[in-house]
Design an enzyme around this catalytic site. Structure first.
Site, short mmCIF file in Angstrom:
data_model
loop_
_atom_site.label_atom_id
_atom_site.label_comp_id
_atom_site.label_asym_id
_atom_site.label_seq_id
_atom_site.Cartn_x
_atom_site.Cartn_y
_atom_site.Cartn_z
N LYS A 126 -1.14 13.05 10.00
CA LYS A 126 0.21 13.64 10.00
C LYS A 126 0.81 13.68 11.40
O LYS A 126 2.02 13.54 11.56
CB LYS A 126 0.15 15.08 9.44
N LYS A 162 3.87 20.56 4.83
CA LYS A 162 2.59 20.03 4.35
C LYS A 162 1.51 20.37 5.36
O LYS A 162 1.77 20.48 6.57
CB LYS A 162 2.66 18.52 4.15
N ARG A 212 4.06 2.25 0.99
CA ARG A 212 2.76 2.13 1.63
C ARG A 212 2.61 0.71 2.13
O ARG A 212 2.67 -0.24 1.35
CB ARG A 212 1.66 2.50 0.64
N ARG A 226 5.78 3.51 -3.79
CA ARG A 226 5.24 4.55 -4.67
C ARG A 226 6.40 5.43 -5.12
O ARG A 226 6.97 6.16 -4.30
CB ARG A 226 4.17 5.35 -3.94
N ARG A 234 6.29 14.57 -5.08
CA ARG A 234 5.34 13.71 -4.37
C ARG A 234 5.31 12.31 -4.96
O ARG A 234 5.45 12.13 -6.17
CB ARG A 234 3.95 14.34 -4.44
N GLU A 282 3.67 8.82 7.90
CA GLU A 282 2.23 9.07 8.06
C GLU A 282 1.54 7.79 8.50
O GLU A 282 2.01 6.69 8.21
CB GLU A 282 1.58 9.58 6.76
N ASN A 284 -2.23 6.53 7.92
CA ASN A 284 -3.45 6.85 7.19
C ASN A 284 -4.59 5.95 7.65
O ASN A 284 -4.57 4.73 7.42
CB ASN A 284 -3.22 6.68 5.70
#
Length: 323
Positions: A126, A162, A212, A226, A234, A282, A284
């Site tokens: 994050k 979050k 993504r 997504r 979400r 983000e 990841n």
């Protein structure tokens, strides 16, 4: 002695894998297709004898069926990590005490570890986006509920909150200044002032989904949009989001070009970045997924799949290291 065919996956139990969704599943089946011998272990199987890192490992086999599944073919036995050509850290979050301890053990592996353990510790998924201020939405970190109320007003009365160590879409909340439950929401988000929380500008484009993008060696290899389920904030697949095809835009490529060098320098071989409305949200690094969705949406097979491109790059890295 290192066996060039043996690779070790640090992962969740293979029986928990969704054979139609998990990226680790196809990473392992691609390893088998290429004649490599994949082994598996979990965090509790790791340890050290003096300066030598070891793990209790078992070979992973593919069992045919509809759907096929992965299993451990033999009981586990101890082996030094240095005996493997590569160790692939694919354990799902949370990044907790056990996870961080595992990265310290992996510092002593004596072989190639991907993603590099130092980077896994350093790059919070994050917070690492804050290195790229011009590419990210307005983002704040606080655990003070009064300050979060001030931030909310500064952001126009809507923001996303979050947890810093959140994953899989868990505990992502939309805070609104007109919500009578705002006080309770901020108390929950901060665990009554004891937990740092990410407060981020709400991006209306999130309603259309977040993208993504998978990167190998800092270069994009594929992307999937997504899209959130009806009535859901979400977008994560774990939270019911559905995949849609989404080509890379010029803005996506600019973001990848900015982030890629940092990822390579930090030894982060396989990464999934999230982009909403042209903003990086983000980075990841722990156990990104999305391979199978991209394969299906683009009709990829054989050497064109995401897992094949992953292994092409990994084998190039192994060949360069052996030279």
């Amino acid at each position: 002695m290192t066996d060039p065919h043996d690779v070790l996956f640090i992962m969740d139990p293979p029986e928990t894998f969704n054979p139609r969704a998990d990226s680790t599943f196809v990473m392992i089946t691609e390893a088998l297709r290429r004649g490599r011998r994949p082994f598996g272990t979990n965090l509790s199987g790791l340890g050290m004898h003096g300066q030598e890192a070891l793990a209790r490992v078992a070979p992973v086999a593919l069992v045919d069926g509809d759907p096929p599944r992965l299993v451990y073919a033999e009981p586990p036995r101890p082996r030094a990590l240095a005996e493997f050509a590569a160790v692939l850290m694919r354990k799902d979050p949370p990044v907790d005490q056990a996870y961080v301890t595992a990265t310290w053990i992996l510092d002593h592996a004596g072989t190639l570890v991907l993603n590099a353990p130092q980077g896994l510790r350093t790059l919070n998924e994050k917070l690492s986006i804050l290195r790229f201020g011009e590419l990210v939405p307005k983002t704040f970190i606080s655990r003070d509920t009064s300050e979060l109320r001030e931030i909310l007003e500064r952001l126009g009365g809507r923001m996303i909150v979050k947890p810093v160590y959140g994953f899989g879409g868990r505990e992502i909340l939309l805070a609104r200044s007109d919500d009578p439950n705002l006080g309770s929401l901020l108390e929950l988000a901060t665990a009554e002032g004891t937990r740092w929380t990410v407060a981020q500008e709400y991006l209306p484009a999130a309603a259309e989904g977040d993208k993504r993008i998978l990167l190998v060696e800092g270069e994009p290899i594929g992307a999937v949009l997504r899209v959130p389920a009806r009535g859901e904030l979400r977008n994560n697949f774990h939270a019911g989001g559905r995949p849609e095809a989404s080509p890379l835009t010029d803005r996506d490529r600019a973001i990848c070009s900015a982030v890629g060098p940092m990822l390579r320098e930090a030894g982060q071989f396989f990464v999934g970045i999230d982009v909403i409305g042209g903003h990086l949200t983000e980075i990841n690094v722990t156990s990104p997924t999305g391979m199978q969705e991209i394969n299906r949406l683009q009709g990829l097979s054989g050497g064109d799949t995401m897992q094949a491109r992953f292994w092409d790059a990994l084998e190039a890295r192994l060949l360069a290291g052996a030279a």
